[in-house]
Design an enzyme around this catalytic site. Structure first.
Site, mmCIF file in Angstrom:
data_model
loop_
_atom_site.group_PDB
_atom_site.id
_atom_site.type_symbol
_atom_site.label_atom_id
_atom_site.label_comp_id
_atom_site.label_asym_id
_atom_site.label_seq_id
_atom_site.Cartn_x
_atom_site.Cartn_y
_atom_site.Cartn_z
ATOM 1 C CG ASP A 144 -7.327 3.833 2.378
ATOM 2 O OD1 ASP A 144 -8.331 3.428 1.760
ATOM 3 O OD2 ASP A 144 -7.149 5.020 2.660
ATOM 4 C CE LYS A 152 -2.302 1.343 3.744
ATOM 5 N NZ LYS A 152 -2.100 2.757 4.073
#
Ligand code: SF4
Length: 215
Positions: free
Chosen positions: A141, A123
């Site tokens: 997220d 991420k």
């Protein structure tokens, strides 16, 4: 798939209307300061990170060379309000050292090199690749994971699955924009708990068109 494609088109149109030019939430001046900010943002709000990074960078430096020489204790003391400070301070010093030693002081520009840095997962690497280097990416997220599931775009059992489902539904050229738009949308309309479908532009529109929603 047909249903998901229709939903994706409608979601894309509404996001373009609501957030035509979504800003990057983490304040930064280059790839390195963005990388440090994203590491600090784990389980912390962007607002708090934006309060702490000016202190960190002005006291200890805002480049890999300076932070590679800073002590873990000094970093930890400053970043304590962001939480997880023992791990994050080690990661910030460690990644700074590797960037100096192995990458000539420049943040690397590939996923494998970024993900090899301490404290940097897929991420974080996606955020840096897309927001610092302009490489299309969708950093999934918690907000994006939640919205994709609620809109029926992904079964969303894992963030990896959500990422691949979204990438299959939206053209590559809009991945980075989409990531920012969904974050802004989720913060304004779609909290984890307590939402108002009647005021929400997306699910109300999907419902009007007979498309499934999972709020
Ligand atoms: S109705 Fe609820 S779940 Fe659907 S997009 Fe709006 S806020 Fe999110």
């Amino acid at each position: 798939m047909e249903t998901k494609v229709r939903t994706a088109r409608i979601v894309g149109r509404i996001l373009d209307r609501e957030f035509p030019d979504p800003g990057i939430p983490l304040v930064h001046r280059d790839a390195f300061t963005l990388l440090v900010s994203v590491v600090l943002s784990a389980q912390c709000t962007d607002e708090r990170v934006n309060q702490i990074t000016p202190v960190l960078f002005s006291r200890l430096g805002d480049d890999p060379e300076s932070l590679s020489k800073a002590s873990v204790e000094d970093i930890r003391e400053i970043i304590r309000p962001c939480g997880l400070s023992p791990a994050k301070s080690k990661a910030i010093q460690g990644l700074s050292r590797i960037i100096v030693r192995e990458h000539g002081g420049e943040v690397p520009r590939t996923f494998p090199e970024l993900e090899a840095l301490p404290g940097v997962g897929h991420k974080t690497a996606s955020v840096v690749m897309s927001q610092a280097f302009g490489v299309p990416a969708i950093a999934v997220d918690t907000h994006i994971h939640r919205c994709a599931r609620r809109w029926g775009l992904s079964e969303g059992s894992t963030v990896e699955r959500t990422e691949s489902d979204l990438k299959a539904l939206f053209p590559r050229a809009r991945w980075s924009l989409l990531h920012l738009q969904i974050i802004h949308f989720a913060r304004k309309f779609c909290p984890a708990r307590g939402h108002h479908p009647e005021e929400c532009p997306i699910c109300s529109e999907l419902g009007r068109r007979g498309l499934p929603v999972f709020p």
